[in-house]
Write an enzyme that holds these catalytic residues in place. Structure first.
Site, PDB file in Angstrom:
ATOM      1  N   ASP A  14      -6.131  35.682  36.450  1.00  0.00           N
ATOM      2  CA  ASP A  14      -5.067  36.824  36.122  1.00  0.00           C
ATOM      3  C   ASP A  14      -5.246  38.099  36.955  1.00  0.00           C
ATOM      4  O   ASP A  14      -6.327  38.497  37.632  1.00  0.00           O
ATOM      5  CB  ASP A  14      -5.208  37.338  34.659  1.00  0.00           C
ATOM      6  CG  ASP A  14      -4.130  38.048  33.863  1.00  0.00           C
ATOM      7  OD1 ASP A  14      -2.950  38.027  34.755  1.00  0.00           O
ATOM      8  OD2 ASP A  14      -4.328  38.894  32.858  1.00  0.00           O
ATOM      9  N   ARG A  18      -0.482  42.650  39.523  1.00  0.00           N
ATOM     10  CA  ARG A  18      -0.954  43.975  39.618  1.00  0.00           C
ATOM     11  C   ARG A  18      -1.507  44.335  40.957  1.00  0.00           C
ATOM     12  O   ARG A  18      -1.542  45.333  41.633  1.00  0.00           O
ATOM     13  CB  ARG A  18      -2.049  44.470  38.670  1.00  0.00           C
ATOM     14  CG  ARG A  18      -1.517  44.715  37.344  1.00  0.00           C
ATOM     15  CD  ARG A  18      -2.356  44.617  36.126  1.00  0.00           C
ATOM     16  NE  ARG A  18      -2.588  43.224  35.561  1.00  0.00           N
ATOM     17  CZ  ARG A  18      -3.610  42.751  34.999  1.00  0.00           C
ATOM     18  NH1 ARG A  18      -4.493  43.627  34.651  1.00  0.00           N
ATOM     19  NH2 ARG A  18      -3.782  41.491  34.449  1.00  0.00           N
ATOM     20  N   TRP A  19      -2.406  43.219  41.532  1.00  0.00           N
ATOM     21  CA  TRP A  19      -2.922  43.340  42.993  1.00  0.00           C
ATOM     22  C   TRP A  19      -1.866  43.486  44.026  1.00  0.00           C
ATOM     23  O   TRP A  19      -1.934  44.638  44.713  1.00  0.00           O
ATOM     24  CB  TRP A  19      -3.490  41.904  43.103  1.00  0.00           C
ATOM     25  CG  TRP A  19      -4.314  41.917  44.486  1.00  0.00           C
ATOM     26  CD1 TRP A  19      -5.699  42.190  44.683  1.00  0.00           C
ATOM     27  CD2 TRP A  19      -3.887  41.467  45.816  1.00  0.00           C
ATOM     28  NE1 TRP A  19      -5.960  42.033  46.069  1.00  0.00           N
ATOM     29  CE2 TRP A  19      -4.975  41.438  46.498  1.00  0.00           C
ATOM     30  CE3 TRP A  19      -2.775  41.012  46.149  1.00  0.00           C
ATOM     31  CZ2 TRP A  19      -4.622  41.185  48.085  1.00  0.00           C
ATOM     32  CZ3 TRP A  19      -2.340  40.472  47.598  1.00  0.00           C
ATOM     33  CH2 TRP A  19      -3.494  40.737  48.318  1.00  0.00           C
ATOM     34  N   ARG A  27       5.332  40.675  43.657  1.00  0.00           N
ATOM     35  CA  ARG A  27       4.518  40.101  42.856  1.00  0.00           C
ATOM     36  C   ARG A  27       4.207  38.637  43.505  1.00  0.00           C
ATOM     37  O   ARG A  27       3.027  38.037  43.430  1.00  0.00           O
ATOM     38  CB  ARG A  27       5.082  39.654  41.508  1.00  0.00           C
ATOM     39  CG  ARG A  27       5.450  40.843  40.657  1.00  0.00           C
ATOM     40  CD  ARG A  27       5.995  40.610  39.272  1.00  0.00           C
ATOM     41  NE  ARG A  27       5.054  39.662  38.497  1.00  0.00           N
ATOM     42  CZ  ARG A  27       3.828  40.044  37.740  1.00  0.00           C
ATOM     43  NH1 ARG A  27       3.459  41.107  37.672  1.00  0.00           N
ATOM     44  NH2 ARG A  27       3.196  38.997  37.309  1.00  0.00           N
ATOM     45  N   HIS A  31       0.508  36.299  44.109  1.00  0.00           N
ATOM     46  CA  HIS A  31       0.582  34.833  43.778  1.00  0.00           C
ATOM     47  C   HIS A  31       0.004  33.957  44.900  1.00  0.00           C
ATOM     48  O   HIS A  31      -0.836  33.362  44.875  1.00  0.00           O
ATOM     49  CB  HIS A  31       1.760  34.316  43.217  1.00  0.00           C
ATOM     50  CG  HIS A  31       2.179  34.976  41.927  1.00  0.00           C
ATOM     51  ND1 HIS A  31       1.113  34.890  40.994  1.00  0.00           N
ATOM     52  CD2 HIS A  31       3.226  35.424  41.407  1.00  0.00           C
ATOM     53  CE1 HIS A  31       1.972  35.735  39.866  1.00  0.00           C
ATOM     54  NE2 HIS A  31       3.331  35.860  40.300  1.00  0.00           N
ATOM     55  N   GLU A  61       3.264  29.585  28.164  1.00  0.00           N
ATOM     56  CA  GLU A  61       4.089  31.038  27.705  1.00  0.00           C
ATOM     57  C   GLU A  61       4.650  31.632  29.116  1.00  0.00           C
ATOM     58  O   GLU A  61       5.658  32.127  29.158  1.00  0.00           O
ATOM     59  CB  GLU A  61       3.419  32.046  27.107  1.00  0.00           C
ATOM     60  CG  GLU A  61       2.682  31.843  25.675  1.00  0.00           C
ATOM     61  CD  GLU A  61       2.041  30.498  25.515  1.00  0.00           C
ATOM     62  OE1 GLU A  61       1.023  30.186  26.462  1.00  0.00           O
ATOM     63  OE2 GLU A  61       1.763  29.826  24.529  1.00  0.00           O
ATOM     64  N   ASN A  62       3.957  31.529  30.140  1.00  0.00           N
ATOM     65  CA  ASN A  62       4.612  31.840  31.607  1.00  0.00           C
ATOM     66  C   ASN A  62       5.671  31.071  31.867  1.00  0.00           C
ATOM     67  O   ASN A  62       6.756  31.733  32.051  1.00  0.00           O
ATOM     68  CB  ASN A  62       3.629  31.541  32.725  1.00  0.00           C
ATOM     69  CG  ASN A  62       2.176  32.548  32.700  1.00  0.00           C
ATOM     70  OD1 ASN A  62       1.274  32.080  33.046  1.00  0.00           O
ATOM     71  ND2 ASN A  62       2.306  33.719  32.183  1.00  0.00           N
ATOM     72  N   ARG A  66       8.615  34.168  31.933  1.00  0.00           N
ATOM     73  CA  ARG A  66       8.588  34.865  32.951  1.00  0.00           C
ATOM     74  C   ARG A  66      10.192  34.780  33.694  1.00  0.00           C
ATOM     75  O   ARG A  66      10.773  33.652  33.433  1.00  0.00           O
ATOM     76  CB  ARG A  66       7.551  34.417  34.004  1.00  0.00           C
ATOM     77  CG  ARG A  66       6.074  34.510  33.819  1.00  0.00           C
ATOM     78  CD  ARG A  66       5.619  35.310  34.548  1.00  0.00           C
ATOM     79  NE  ARG A  66       4.200  35.827  33.966  1.00  0.00           N
ATOM     80  CZ  ARG A  66       3.186  36.357  34.549  1.00  0.00           C
ATOM     81  NH1 ARG A  66       3.272  36.315  35.940  1.00  0.00           N
ATOM     82  NH2 ARG A  66       2.154  36.590  33.851  1.00  0.00           N
ATOM     83  N   SER A 184      -5.619  33.667  26.043  1.00  0.00           N
ATOM     84  CA  SER A 184      -4.165  33.209  26.471  1.00  0.00           C
ATOM     85  C   SER A 184      -3.652  31.980  26.329  1.00  0.00           C
ATOM     86  O   SER A 184      -3.070  31.262  27.518  1.00  0.00           O
ATOM     87  CB  SER A 184      -3.474  34.021  27.829  1.00  0.00           C
ATOM     88  OG  SER A 184      -3.848  35.378  27.813  1.00  0.00           O
TER      89      SER A 184
HETATM   90  C1  IPE Z   1      -2.661  33.893  31.576  1.00  0.00           C
HETATM   91  O1  IPE Z   1      -2.181  35.038  32.192  1.00  0.00           O
HETATM   92  C2  IPE Z   1      -2.277  32.836  32.278  1.00  0.00           C
HETATM   93  C3  IPE Z   1      -2.514  32.666  33.652  1.00  0.00           C
HETATM   94  C4  IPE Z   1      -3.654  33.320  34.073  1.00  0.00           C
HETATM   95  C5  IPE Z   1      -2.082  31.329  34.169  1.00  0.00           C
HETATM   96  P1  IPE Z   1      -1.035  36.149  31.766  1.00  0.00           P
HETATM   97  O2  IPE Z   1      -1.025  37.102  32.451  1.00  0.00           O
HETATM   98  O3  IPE Z   1       0.131  35.102  31.497  1.00  0.00           O
HETATM   99  O4  IPE Z   1      -1.593  36.286  30.247  1.00  0.00           O
HETATM  100  P2  IPE Z   1      -1.099  37.465  29.113  1.00  0.00           P
HETATM  101  O5  IPE Z   1       0.581  37.343  28.831  1.00  0.00           O
HETATM  102  O6  IPE Z   1      -1.451  38.752  29.711  1.00  0.00           O
HETATM  103  O7  IPE Z   1      -1.967  37.010  27.917  1.00  0.00           O
HETATM  104  C1  IPE Z   2      -1.685  35.478  36.833  1.00  0.00           C
HETATM  105  O1  IPE Z   2      -1.393  36.892  37.499  1.00  0.00           O
HETATM  106  C2  IPE Z   2      -0.889  34.259  37.398  1.00  0.00           C
HETATM  107  C3  IPE Z   2      -0.037  33.824  36.584  1.00  0.00           C
HETATM  108  C4  IPE Z   2       0.129  34.154  35.289  1.00  0.00           C
HETATM  109  C5  IPE Z   2       1.097  33.132  36.969  1.00  0.00           C
HETATM  110  P1  IPE Z   2      -0.390  37.653  36.719  1.00  0.00           P
HETATM  111  O2  IPE Z   2       1.072  37.242  37.347  1.00  0.00           O
HETATM  112  O3  IPE Z   2      -0.183  37.663  35.245  1.00  0.00           O
HETATM  113  O4  IPE Z   2      -0.441  38.999  37.196  1.00  0.00           O
HETATM  114  P2  IPE Z   2      -0.369  40.370  36.472  1.00  0.00           P
HETATM  115  O5  IPE Z   2      -1.409  40.298  35.153  1.00  0.00           O
HETATM  116  O6  IPE Z   2       0.937  40.871  36.213  1.00  0.00           O
HETATM  117  O7  IPE Z   2      -1.393  41.221  37.142  1.00  0.00           O
HETATM  118 MG    MG Z   3      -1.252  38.518  33.707  1.00  0.00          MG
END
Ligand code: IPE
Ligand code: IPE
Ligand code: MG
Length: 228
Positions: A14, A18-19, A27, A31, A61-62, A66, A184
């Protein structure tokens, strides 16, 4: 005796978004950096004596929640890099397994992922488990329905064999980067006795040194499994 090196490590990767945001970048850039880091981490884990590394790349959920353009970007990344990266892993005697509901993914991506499993070398000493469109709740419901359809009463061993992770030992150690302290929907059943490690480091910055730090933390823990 329990080894001080976890046989199976799960990583909730995760913090990519934000990185990228910190660098005023889209974003998708985060990735991409995360994908590169994931492969570096697999190599480091193998060197350290870890046998299974499960990486959470996309949750159920992603996929539901998303925006389409972010998902398309992620699928594009997987298409572009998965194949090349798994070939690098094969060369190091590592194999690949994919867990999650592949049926909801684009057909061509599904094919790439399945080939990644199919073309894996025999007798590999390390397995990268790629969790994509994975969610514990749907995994458990799927297993229950498979048991019901077969008209079977299941014990723990049988139930485990109905999960996506059949043949993979339960994780000993779960690492979550990016500062949140939750699973998650990751390996909720399998991680019942896993040691948990949370770090604020965003996944693209989760270096080999940070991984070693996490492994040292694991080595210092006493796993009691209910004993005194
Ligand atoms: C968890 O990260 C899923 C993955 C890293 C693939 P999310 O960023 O989706 O989790 P939540 O929504 O903050 O719980
Ligand atoms: C985790 O990074 C990767 C996936 C869930 C695909 P995020 O995309 O959740 O990154 P943040 O949490 O928004 O920084
Ligand atoms: Mg995240």
């Amino acid at each position: 005796m329990i080894s001080s090196v976890p046989a199976h490590v799960g990583v909730i990767m995760d913090g990519n978004g934000r990185w990228a945001k910190k660098r005023l970048m889209p974003r998708s850039y985060g990735h991409k950096s995360g994908m590169n880091r994931m492969i570096g981490l697999a190599e480091r884990a193998r060197q350290a004596g870890v046998k299974y590394l499960t990486v959470y790349a996309l949750s159920t959920e992603n996929l539901s929640n998303r925006p389409k353009d972010e998902l398309d970007g992620l699928f594009g990344l997987f298409r572009k890099y998965f194949d090349a990266n798994v070939k690098k892993l094969y060369a190091k005697n590592a194999c690949v397994k994919v867990i999650g509901d592949l049926s909801a993914l684009p057909d061509d991506l599904c094919e790439i992922l399945k080939n990644g499993e199919k073309n894996s070398p025999e007798g590999a000493d390390f397995t990268l488990v790629f969790a994509i469109n994975y969610g514990s709740r749907s995994e458990i419901l799927r297993a229950v329905n498979r048991a019901v359809e077969a008209g079977e009463t299941v014990d723990g061993e049988k139930f485990s064999s109905l999960l996506y992770t059949a043949d993979i030992p339960d994780p000993d150690f779960i690492i979550r980067t990016g500062g949140e302290k939750r699973l998650s929907n990751f390996l909720a059943y399998q991680a019942a006795y896993a040691e948990l490690y949370f770090t604020d480091v965003l996944f693209p910055d989760f270096s080999d040194a940070e991984f070693d730090k996490a492994l040292n933390d694991y080595a210092s823990r006493e796993r009691r499994f209910g004993r005194i």
